[in-house]
Design a protein around this motif. Structure first.
Motif, PDB file in Angstrom:
ATOM      1  N   UNK A  11       0.845  -1.194   0.000  1.00 48.90           N
ATOM      2  CA  UNK A  11       0.000   0.000   0.000  1.00 48.90           C
ATOM      3  C   UNK A  11       0.879   1.242   0.000  1.00 48.90           C
ATOM      4  N   UNK A  12       0.408   2.283  -0.656  1.00 47.23           N
ATOM      5  CA  UNK A  12       1.096   3.570  -0.612  1.00 47.23           C
ATOM      6  C   UNK A  12       0.208   4.499   0.206  1.00 47.23           C
ATOM      7  N   UNK A  13       0.654   4.883   1.394  1.00 46.71           N
ATOM      8  CA  UNK A  13      -0.201   5.699   2.260  1.00 46.71           C
ATOM      9  C   UNK A  13      -0.492   7.063   1.658  1.00 46.71           C
ATOM     10  N   UNK A  14      -1.687   7.554   1.925  1.00 48.48           N
ATOM     11  CA  UNK A  14      -2.062   8.881   1.458  1.00 48.48           C
ATOM     12  C   UNK A  14      -1.237   9.911   2.214  1.00 48.48           C
ATOM     13  N   UNK A  15      -0.776  10.902   1.497  1.00 49.20           N
ATOM     14  CA  UNK A  15       0.055  11.947   2.089  1.00 49.20           C
ATOM     15  C   UNK A  15      -0.482  13.293   1.626  1.00 49.20           C
ATOM     16  N   UNK A  16      -0.721  14.195   2.576  1.00 55.10           N
ATOM     17  CA  UNK A  16      -1.287  15.501   2.230  1.00 55.10           C
ATOM     18  C   UNK A  16      -0.402  16.663   2.653  1.00 55.10           C
ATOM     19  N   UNK A  17       0.816  16.400   3.026  1.00 55.92           N
ATOM     20  CA  UNK A  17       1.719  17.465   3.452  1.00 55.92           C
ATOM     21  C   UNK A  17       2.506  18.037   2.288  1.00 55.92           C
ATOM     22  N   UNK A  18       3.583  18.715   2.630  1.00 57.14           N
ATOM     23  CA  UNK A  18       4.458  19.270   1.598  1.00 57.14           C
ATOM     24  C   UNK A  18       5.358  18.160   1.055  1.00 57.14           C
ATOM     25  N   UNK A  19       5.906  18.402  -0.117  1.00 55.46           N
ATOM     26  CA  UNK A  19       6.793  17.450  -0.770  1.00 55.46           C
ATOM     27  C   UNK A  19       8.168  18.079  -0.875  1.00 55.46           C
ATOM     28  N   UNK A  20       9.184  17.273  -0.490  1.00 55.26           N
ATOM     29  CA  UNK A  20      10.553  17.766  -0.565  1.00 55.26           C
ATOM     30  C   UNK A  20      11.495  16.585  -0.725  1.00 55.26           C
ATOM     31  N   UNK A  46       6.938  13.398   1.769  1.00 51.66           N
ATOM     32  CA  UNK A  46       6.097  12.934   0.671  1.00 51.66           C
ATOM     33  C   UNK A  46       6.509  11.593   0.108  1.00 51.66           C
ATOM     34  N   UNK A  47       5.707  11.151  -0.846  1.00 55.15           N
ATOM     35  CA  UNK A  47       5.925   9.884  -1.536  1.00 55.15           C
ATOM     36  C   UNK A  47       6.105  10.202  -3.018  1.00 55.15           C
ATOM     37  N   UNK A  48       7.096   9.555  -3.642  1.00 54.54           N
ATOM     38  CA  UNK A  48       7.539   9.911  -4.983  1.00 54.54           C
ATOM     39  C   UNK A  48       7.687   8.673  -5.858  1.00 54.54           C
ATOM     40  N   UNK A  86       3.393  11.439  -5.655  1.00 52.27           N
ATOM     41  CA  UNK A  86       2.152  10.679  -5.561  1.00 52.27           C
ATOM     42  C   UNK A  86       1.185  11.549  -4.774  1.00 52.27           C
ATOM     43  N   UNK A  87       0.203  12.081  -5.452  1.00 56.96           N
ATOM     44  CA  UNK A  87      -0.690  13.093  -4.886  1.00 56.96           C
ATOM     45  C   UNK A  87      -1.958  12.470  -4.312  1.00 56.96           C
ATOM     46  N   UNK A  88      -2.554  13.141  -3.322  1.00 61.15           N
ATOM     47  CA  UNK A  88      -3.780  12.637  -2.716  1.00 61.15           C
ATOM     48  C   UNK A  88      -4.940  12.585  -3.715  1.00 61.15           C
TER      49      UNK A  88
END
Length: 172
Positions: A82-91, A131-133, A167-169
């Protein structure tokens, strides 16, 4: 319905026995003799062509995938994460040499070509801070890919990357 749900099928075009999954699975052969198609009901997953999250990776989001061969797989799905949902900033910091060597760029958005943007022929190490990329071997998000979550990646096992995206929400 869980926020992550995928159904795997033994045959192409959703035929044969099925197995419904809502978590990571290190070995799908524990449930099915082979797995050639899947439906993602919710969430995003990374599929692997070897057990224990090894081998080539294939990103799937909500939708139907009637034939793993059409996704470029040479074999069938063997494990999923699974790829967890992420809603924060990406860096993410990317480097043009292994072990965080050479030039460094800090990324906060997608990049469809390292060559066009930075005149780099490839990226060879990175530090995903937030974030997740997904990173791809070829420009414009093509070729084999790898999934990166927060952590340090000193080397990519002989792979070189030329594009990347978050990987965007909204993909869930």
């Amino acid at each position: 319905m869980n926020s992550f749900q995928i159904t795997f099928y033994e045959d192409r075009n959703f035929g044969g026995r099925s197995y419904e999954c809502s978590s990571d699975c290190g070995d799908l052969s524990s449930y099915l003799s082979h797995c050639y198609s899947c439906r993602v009901h919710s969430g995003c997953f990374m599929l692997y062509d070897r057990p224990n999250y090894m081998g080539n990776q294939y990103f799937v989001k909500r939708g139907e995938y009637p034939d793993c061969m059409s996704m470029g797989m040479s074999d069938w799905f063997r494990s999923c994460r699974m790829i967890p949902m992420y809603r924060g900033s990406y860096r993410m910091r990317i480097y043009d040499r292994e072990n965080f060597g050479g030039q460094m760029m800090e990324m906060t958005d997608d990049c469809d070509s390292f060559m066009d943007r930075y005149r780099w022929s490839n990226c060879m190490s990175c530090h995903a801070m937030d974030g997740h990329w997904l990173m791809y071997e070829q420009p414009h998000y093509r070729g084999r890919m790898r999934y990166f979550w927060p952590g340090e990646y000193r080397s990519f096992d002989c792979m070189k990357f030329m594009s990347m995206r978050r990987i965007m929400d909204s993909w869930y």
